[in-house]
Design an enzyme around this catalytic site. Structure first.
Site, short mmCIF file in Angstrom:
data_model
loop_
_atom_site.label_atom_id
_atom_site.label_comp_id
_atom_site.label_asym_id
_atom_site.label_seq_id
_atom_site.Cartn_x
_atom_site.Cartn_y
_atom_site.Cartn_z
N ASP A 142 -7.00 -10.29 -22.46
CA ASP A 142 -6.89 -9.92 -23.88
C ASP A 142 -7.30 -11.06 -24.82
O ASP A 142 -7.58 -10.81 -26.00
CB ASP A 142 -5.43 -9.53 -24.22
CG ASP A 142 -4.91 -8.40 -23.34
OD1 ASP A 142 -5.73 -7.69 -22.75
OD2 ASP A 142 -3.68 -8.24 -23.26
N GLY A 185 -6.94 -4.74 -24.24
CA GLY A 185 -6.80 -5.84 -25.19
C GLY A 185 -5.47 -5.83 -25.94
O GLY A 185 -5.20 -6.72 -26.73
O1 F6P Z 1 -2.45 -7.66 -20.94
C1 F6P Z 1 -3.43 -7.26 -20.05
C2 F6P Z 1 -3.57 -5.76 -20.02
O2 F6P Z 1 -4.63 -5.43 -19.17
C3 F6P Z 1 -3.74 -5.10 -21.39
O3 F6P Z 1 -5.04 -5.23 -21.88
C4 F6P Z 1 -3.29 -3.70 -21.08
O4 F6P Z 1 -2.81 -3.03 -22.22
C5 F6P Z 1 -2.18 -3.91 -20.10
O5 F6P Z 1 -2.39 -5.17 -19.50
C6 F6P Z 1 -2.11 -2.86 -19.03
O6 F6P Z 1 -1.02 -3.12 -18.21
P1 F6P Z 1 -0.71 -2.38 -16.84
O7 F6P Z 1 -1.38 -3.16 -15.75
O8 F6P Z 1 0.76 -2.43 -16.75
O9 F6P Z 1 -1.26 -0.98 -16.93
#
Ligand code: F6P
Length: 364
Positions: A142, A185
């Site tokens: 991000d 992001g």
């Molecule tokens: O913070 C990194 C990220 O990939 C974000 O861009 C996204 O919103 C989130 O993590 C997704 O998380 P998860 O792996 O829990 O779906």
């Protein structure tokens, strides 16, 4: 013998293994340093029996281009919010941070390197305040951590998003369609903005600039003449309309505290239809493709630099700090400063001006 424990926390990110390898290779140049890896962030320390492994040169050999993390990660729970199941099946949380610090002392751990994003570095700061010798390394696709020019993994995500814009342009042009590509992001629009500039998208919708649907509609209509034309819109998952809210999906995973974003592109398409936009629209959600696979060379290089610097900070007892990239140097900054404010896109940012100069609409 001095012991350093390495943990990777939060969402995985290209370059994690390159950082781990750099820490271990740098440590092996010093006498009497042992590097341990805790499985799934700090879970490995907190579990009974513990799941902690010794990371030596053999163990990390050749992992610099592997995606993911060889010591696994998690974005649930943690030492301050450990999930505990009640008899009735509901869940509570316990603060196990003191117990974890005691356990680390018992294990003979002199210091910890916590490789993670904003959530993980907030945990680092809280552990440091409790007396733990800890160093942070800024990981996240991000790029939302301030005090560092960039985080590792971000450029790989931008590369993946850009290649996807390139692909969508050809199909959009062939079908005279508008494609909406949703990227990750969270609250930061860096991936969307960079991919839009690099891929030549017509519109970039980012969380920091709540969009005006009529401005988006006008920008897209200008791309069509007598029903012929096409456009690509890059939409951040955290985008929201002026006066409106972000699109979210529910998540019932135990210990998961993040708001799960999703549906921003669909929401935008629906609003455009309601505003009278008539051209064909299609949506692509890149999702976790942005986090998987090999890191690009740039991320491997800065990951190596982050890792070597993190170990050298431990050598110098420079704890309570995060490694930060300030081109061309890698310096240490207080964790407290690193987590104070997120790194978000501002209207005066040079890339915003470049995007506007190129004629990319930001929907405002
Ligand atoms: O913070 C990194 C990220 O990939 C974000 O861009 C996204 O919103 C989130 O993590 C997704 O998380 P998860 O792996 O829990 O779906």
């Amino acid at each position: 013998m001095k012991r350093l424990l390495v943990a990777t926390g939060g969402g995985d990110c290209p370059g994690l293994n390159a950082v781990i390898r750099a820490i271990v290779h740098r440590a092996s140049k010093e006498k009497e340093w042992e590097i341990l890896g805790s499985i799934q962030a700090f879970n490995g320390v907190l579990w009974e029996p513990t799941e902690v492994l010794v990371l030596d040169d053999d163990k990390v050999s050749g992992i610099h281009f592997q995606g993911g993390t060889i010591i696994e990660t998690t974005n649930k729970g943690g030492p301050f919010s450990w999930p505990i199941k009640n008899k009735d099946g509901s869940w509570d949380e316990a603060d196990r941070s003191d117990e974890m610090i005691r356990k680390l002392q018992y294990m003979g751990v002199d210091g910890v390197i916590n490789i993670g994003g904003d959530g993980s570095q907030r945990i680092s700061q809280r552990l440091f305040e409790k007396g733990l010798n800890i160093i942070g390394v800024p990981k996240t696709i991000d790029n939302d951590l301030s005090t560092t020019d960039t985080t590792f993994g971000f450029q790989t995500a931008v590369q993946i998003a850009t290649e996807s814009v390139d692909k969508l342009v050809t199909t959009a042009a062939s079908h005279n369609r508008v494609f909406f590509m949703e990227v990750m992001g969270r609250d930061a629009g860096w991936i969307a903005l960079n991919a839009a500039v690099a891929g030549g998208a017509e519109v970039a919708i980012i969380p920091e600039f709540p969009y005006d649907i009529n401005i988006v509609k006008d920008a897209l209509e200008k791309r069509f003449h007598h029903n012929r034309g096409f456009a690509v819109v890059v939409v951040s998952e955290g985008a929201r309309p002026k006066g409106g809210t972000t699109a979210t999906v529910s998540n019932t995973e135990v210990g998961y505290h993040n708001v799960k974003l999703g549906g921003a592109a669909q929401k935008l398409m629906k609003e455009l239809s309601e505003a009278g936009f008539k051209h064909d629209m299609r949506e692509t959600v890149l999702g976790h493709l942005q986090r998987g696979g090999v890191p690009i060379a740039y991320d491997r290089v800065i990951s190596a630099q982050f890792g070597v610097k993190a170990f050298e900070m431990a050598l110098e007892n420079d704890y309570g700090k995060m490694v930060a990239y300030r081109h061309p140097d890698f310096i240490s900054v207080p964790l407290k400063e690193a987590v104070a404010e997120p790194n978000l896109v501002t209207p005066d940012n040079a890339l915003v001006k470049t995007a506007q100069g190129l004629g990319i609409s930001l929907g405002v």
